[in-house]
Design a protein around this motif. Structure first.
Motif, PDB file in Angstrom:
ATOM      1  N   LYS A   1       0.822  -1.206   0.000  1.00  0.00           N
ATOM      2  CA  LYS A   1       0.000   0.000   0.000  1.00  0.00           C
ATOM      3  C   LYS A   1       0.863   1.266   0.000  1.00  0.00           C
ATOM      4  CE  LYS A   1      -3.901  -2.059   2.524  1.00  0.00           C
ATOM      5  NZ  LYS A   1      -4.753  -1.952   3.729  1.00  0.00           N
ATOM      6  N   CYS A   2       0.224   2.392  -0.265  1.00  0.00           N
ATOM      7  CA  CYS A   2       0.905   3.691  -0.272  1.00  0.00           C
ATOM      8  C   CYS A   2       1.074   4.208   1.154  1.00  0.00           C
ATOM      9  CB  CYS A   2       0.111   4.701  -1.097  1.00  0.00           C
ATOM     10  SG  CYS A   2       0.140   4.419  -2.857  1.00  0.00           S
ATOM     11  N   LEU A   3       2.070   3.710   1.839  1.00  0.00           N
ATOM     12  CA  LEU A   3       2.370   4.158   3.195  1.00  0.00           C
ATOM     13  C   LEU A   3       3.777   4.741   3.214  1.00  0.00           C
ATOM     14  CD1 LEU A   3       1.005   1.306   5.473  1.00  0.00           C
ATOM     15  CD2 LEU A   3       0.149   3.640   5.318  1.00  0.00           C
ATOM     16  N   PRO A   4       3.916   6.019   3.551  1.00  0.00           N
ATOM     17  CA  PRO A   4       5.251   6.640   3.570  1.00  0.00           C
ATOM     18  C   PRO A   4       6.223   5.944   4.504  1.00  0.00           C
ATOM     19  CG  PRO A   4       3.516   8.302   3.704  1.00  0.00           C
ATOM     20  CD  PRO A   4       2.848   6.976   3.864  1.00  0.00           C
ATOM     21  N   SER A   5       5.724   5.316   5.548  1.00  0.00           N
ATOM     22  CA  SER A   5       6.609   4.696   6.536  1.00  0.00           C
ATOM     23  C   SER A   5       7.099   3.314   6.121  1.00  0.00           C
ATOM     24  CB  SER A   5       5.895   4.585   7.885  1.00  0.00           C
ATOM     25  OG  SER A   5       4.727   3.790   7.762  1.00  0.00           O
ATOM     26  N   SER A   6       6.542   2.744   5.031  1.00  0.00           N
ATOM     27  CA  SER A   6       6.917   1.381   4.635  1.00  0.00           C
ATOM     28  C   SER A   6       8.018   1.403   3.581  1.00  0.00           C
ATOM     29  CB  SER A   6       5.695   0.639   4.084  1.00  0.00           C
ATOM     30  OG  SER A   6       5.232   1.246   2.898  1.00  0.00           O
ATOM     31  N   GLU A   7       8.852   0.371   3.617  1.00  0.00           N
ATOM     32  CA  GLU A   7       9.925   0.230   2.648  1.00  0.00           C
ATOM     33  C   GLU A   7       9.364  -0.274   1.317  1.00  0.00           C
ATOM     34  OE1 GLU A   7      12.967   1.047   3.033  1.00  0.00           O
ATOM     35  OE2 GLU A   7      13.491   0.981   5.148  1.00  0.00           O
ATOM     36  N   SER A   8      10.079   0.023   0.228  1.00  0.00           N
ATOM     37  CA  SER A   8       9.714  -0.562  -1.057  1.00  0.00           C
ATOM     38  C   SER A   8       9.896  -2.071  -0.975  1.00  0.00           C
ATOM     39  CB  SER A   8      10.586   0.008  -2.171  1.00  0.00           C
ATOM     40  OG  SER A   8      11.921  -0.469  -2.049  1.00  0.00           O
ATOM     41  N   ASN A   9       9.207  -2.799  -1.830  1.00  0.00           N
ATOM     42  CA  ASN A   9       9.320  -4.250  -1.803  1.00  0.00           C
ATOM     43  C   ASN A   9      10.732  -4.719  -2.156  1.00  0.00           C
ATOM     44  OD1 ASN A   9       6.736  -5.018  -0.962  1.00  0.00           O
ATOM     45  ND2 ASN A   9       5.896  -4.792  -3.019  1.00  0.00           N
ATOM     46  N   LEU A  10      11.419  -3.980  -3.026  1.00  0.00           N
ATOM     47  CA  LEU A  10      12.789  -4.348  -3.367  1.00  0.00           C
ATOM     48  C   LEU A  10      13.695  -4.246  -2.146  1.00  0.00           C
ATOM     49  CD1 LEU A  10      14.950  -5.156  -5.372  1.00  0.00           C
ATOM     50  CD2 LEU A  10      15.166  -2.742  -6.034  1.00  0.00           C
ATOM     51  N   LEU A  11      13.609  -3.123  -1.423  1.00  0.00           N
ATOM     52  CA  LEU A  11      14.427  -2.961  -0.218  1.00  0.00           C
ATOM     53  C   LEU A  11      14.025  -3.975   0.856  1.00  0.00           C
ATOM     54  CD1 LEU A  11      14.706   0.928   0.093  1.00  0.00           C
ATOM     55  CD2 LEU A  11      16.445  -0.689  -0.689  1.00  0.00           C
ATOM     56  N   ALA A  12      12.714  -4.228   0.961  1.00  0.00           N
ATOM     57  CA  ALA A  12      12.246  -5.201   1.947  1.00  0.00           C
ATOM     58  C   ALA A  12      12.798  -6.586   1.635  1.00  0.00           C
ATOM     59  CB  ALA A  12      10.723  -5.226   1.972  1.00  0.00           C
ATOM     60  N   TYR A  13      12.837  -6.954   0.351  1.00  0.00           N
ATOM     61  CA  TYR A  13      13.357  -8.276  -0.010  1.00  0.00           C
ATOM     62  C   TYR A  13      14.867  -8.352   0.192  1.00  0.00           C
ATOM     63  CZ  TYR A  13      14.204 -12.643  -2.389  1.00  0.00           C
ATOM     64  OH  TYR A  13      14.595 -13.924  -2.660  1.00  0.00           O
ATOM     65  N   GLU A  14      15.564  -7.258  -0.116  1.00  0.00           N
ATOM     66  CA  GLU A  14      17.004  -7.243   0.118  1.00  0.00           C
ATOM     67  C   GLU A  14      17.310  -7.452   1.602  1.00  0.00           C
ATOM     68  OE1 GLU A  14      18.208  -3.529  -1.531  1.00  0.00           O
ATOM     69  OE2 GLU A  14      18.515  -4.332  -3.542  1.00  0.00           O
ATOM     70  N   TYR A  15      16.513  -6.802   2.466  1.00  0.00           N
ATOM     71  CA  TYR A  15      16.675  -6.982   3.916  1.00  0.00           C
ATOM     72  C   TYR A  15      16.346  -8.419   4.311  1.00  0.00           C
ATOM     73  CZ  TYR A  15      15.545  -6.650   8.899  1.00  0.00           C
ATOM     74  OH  TYR A  15      15.476  -6.866  10.249  1.00  0.00           O
ATOM     75  N   LEU A  16      15.242  -8.919   3.781  1.00  0.00           N
ATOM     76  CA  LEU A  16      14.797 -10.271   4.126  1.00  0.00           C
ATOM     77  C   LEU A  16      15.836 -11.307   3.707  1.00  0.00           C
ATOM     78  CD1 LEU A  16      12.224 -11.856   5.171  1.00  0.00           C
ATOM     79  CD2 LEU A  16      11.668 -12.163   2.760  1.00  0.00           C
ATOM     80  N   SER A  17      16.362 -11.168   2.478  1.00  0.00           N
ATOM     81  CA  SER A  17      17.275 -12.180   1.946  1.00  0.00           C
ATOM     82  C   SER A  17      18.670 -12.079   2.533  1.00  0.00           C
ATOM     83  CB  SER A  17      17.339 -12.077   0.417  1.00  0.00           C
ATOM     84  OG  SER A  17      17.832 -10.811   0.018  1.00  0.00           O
ATOM     85  N   SER A  18      19.090 -10.869   2.913  1.00  0.00           N
ATOM     86  CA  SER A  18      20.455 -10.708   3.412  1.00  0.00           C
ATOM     87  C   SER A  18      20.553 -10.764   4.936  1.00  0.00           C
ATOM     88  CB  SER A  18      21.043  -9.373   2.926  1.00  0.00           C
ATOM     89  OG  SER A  18      20.307  -8.272   3.457  1.00  0.00           O
ATOM     90  N   VAL A  19      19.470 -10.403   5.640  1.00  0.00           N
ATOM     91  CA  VAL A  19      19.519 -10.336   7.104  1.00  0.00           C
ATOM     92  C   VAL A  19      18.685 -11.439   7.768  1.00  0.00           C
ATOM     93  CG1 VAL A  19      19.030  -8.907   9.136  1.00  0.00           C
ATOM     94  CG2 VAL A  19      19.934  -7.844   7.047  1.00  0.00           C
ATOM     95  N   ILE A  20      17.428 -11.606   7.368  1.00  0.00           N
ATOM     96  CA  ILE A  20      16.523 -12.519   8.065  1.00  0.00           C
ATOM     97  C   ILE A  20      16.718 -13.971   7.642  1.00  0.00           C
ATOM     98  CG2 ILE A  20      14.118 -13.105   8.510  1.00  0.00           C
ATOM     99  CD1 ILE A  20      15.013 -10.578   9.903  1.00  0.00           C
ATOM    100  N   MET A  21      16.704 -14.231   6.335  1.00  0.00           N
ATOM    101  CA  MET A  21      16.784 -15.621   5.873  1.00  0.00           C
ATOM    102  C   MET A  21      18.027 -16.358   6.364  1.00  0.00           C
ATOM    103  SD  MET A  21      15.271 -15.524   1.999  1.00  0.00           S
ATOM    104  CE  MET A  21      13.539 -15.156   1.676  1.00  0.00           C
TER     105      MET A  21
END
Length: 395
Positions: free
Chosen positions: A107-127
């Motif tokens: 959704k259009c939320l200024p506080s949320s990260e783009s999906n690309l940045l979110a996936y980069e975080y997920l794949s590099s930090v969480i996974m």
């Protein structure tokens, strides 16, 4: 790409481009995302329907029920390419069987990260924190030009027909370039492993947050309640002062992560809820599965090691602290069948501490300490003040 395995390779060599010819069905939404079931129009592959549920958290669960709202996207198939992290993304998704996948749009939320940045975080930090098989499978996908526009049109239609929840209305999806829409760039989406249960064979899905599995480092030495139970009671007090309904009883994470079977069963009964919690065989089976799964112990150890100073002492911009906060808010998805119990972790929304979130964390922690919610000395005439109902947690 034919399927998404739970916690597979962290960063693939390419990002698939979704075909324009997909049909979508609205499934559910949370504060930050909307979930859709996807298929090609000529082969609608969906599991049996279950009960419609509304997600109350920031991200909808990876399994819900169709409500029969279709949108067809028939502008042809896109065969282009794009770049992400230096890798070519080609339209390989046209041969995918989408019957076991869901699509998550932001959704259009200024506080949320783009999906690309979110996936980069997920794949590099969480996974990398978890072994294979414990997370909900998820993969990044490139959006075709018109998909978000059609999806937003459906959200408008759902509002007019009274289907879209009232508290979710008037906020739409990012990536729609039309002047009449809220505009925020977004070129990617998430493909999620579909955990939808097959109700025709007796399957059902449990969803819960384990929250703080270790005590807050800022809790007073004489604490009687874990951070989660203390906060739940504090929220109850605020709600009743506003004349709203709230629940003061619930899962104690310390019980859930305990090696004590009796305590773990108490937590599982809250997760199962009525009437399933009355089925002792079911309670025993789910308890044994959760006590035997690796997720709880991994989360517990990570929360302790990543945030040794607590909210009041940590650097709120450090990767370690923000990762700990992310792990405290992830969701368990537990699919229960007559012969098996399958657990996955998901809903790893990136925590940034921005947009006032850091200040909120600090204020909440100080309230829990100064008003006596940790120590059980809070002022007020509450239900748990009755003899035998006091909320006391044990490590």
């Amino acid at each position: 790409m034919s399927t998404i395995q739970a916690t597979g390779s962290h960063v693939g060599p390419s990002v698939p481009v979704l075909p324009d010819g997909l049909a979508l069905k609205y499934v559910a939404e949370g504060a930050a995302n909307v979930i859709w079931r996807i298929s090609f129009p000529d082969r609608q592959l969906t599991p049996p329907p279950t009960v419609i549920e509304e997600s109350s958290g920031p991200t909808p669960p990876p399994s819900e029920v169709d409500i029969g709202t279709d949108i067809g996207i028939h502008t042809g198939k896109e065969n282009g390419s794009t770049k992400t992290n230096g890798a070519d993304a080609t339209a390989t998704a046209t041969t995918t069987d989408y019957s076991n996948l869901l699509l998550r749009l932001r959704k259009c939320l200024p506080s949320s990260e783009s999906n690309l940045l979110a996936y980069e975080y997920l794949s590099s930090v969480i996974m990398p924190l978890f072994p294979p098989g414990v997370m909900v499978g998820q993969e990044l996908a490139k959006l075709p030009p018109k998909l978000v526009e059609r999806a937003n049109d459906t959200l408008h239609h759902l509002e007019k027909s009274g289907v879209r929840p009232a508290h979710r209305q008037h906020l739409y999806l990012a990536g729609d370039s039309r002047p009449s829409e809220q505009q925020m760039e977004e070129g990617y989406a998430f493909l999620l492993e579909d955990m939808t249960p097959n109700t025709s064979i007796g399957e059902f899905l449990l969803e819960f947050k384990a929250k703080w599995l270790v005590q807050s480092p800022n809790a007073p030495n004489d604490w009687k309640r874990c951070r989660t139970c203390a906060l739940r009671l504090r929220k109850y007090s605020k709600s009743i002062k506003k004349g709203k309904h709230a629940e003061w009883r619930g899962i104690c994470p310390f019980d859930l992560a305990s090696d004590d079977q009796k305590r773990a069963k108490n937590a599982v009964r809250w997760i199962l809820q009525h009437p399933r919690c009355e089925n002792e065989k079911l309670v025993n089976r789910v308890t044994a599965a959760l006590m035997g799964c690796p997720q709880l112990s991994i989360l517990k150890d990570l929360q302790a090691s990543l945030d040794p100073k607590g909210i009041l002492g940590a650097d709120h911009k450090s990767k370690e602290f923000l990762t700990a906060m992310t792990l405290r808010d992830c969701t368990f998805y537990v699919k229960v069948s007559p012969t098996d119990v399958q657990a996955r972790l998901g809903d790893f929304d990136v925590k940034s501490g921005e947009a006032g979130k850091s200040e909120y964390w600090i204020e909440t922690e100080r309230e829990l300490i100064n008003e006596g919610w940790y120590a059980g000395t809070e002022e007020g005439d509450y239900p748990w003040k009755a003899e035998g109902l006091e909320v006391v947690c044990r490590v």
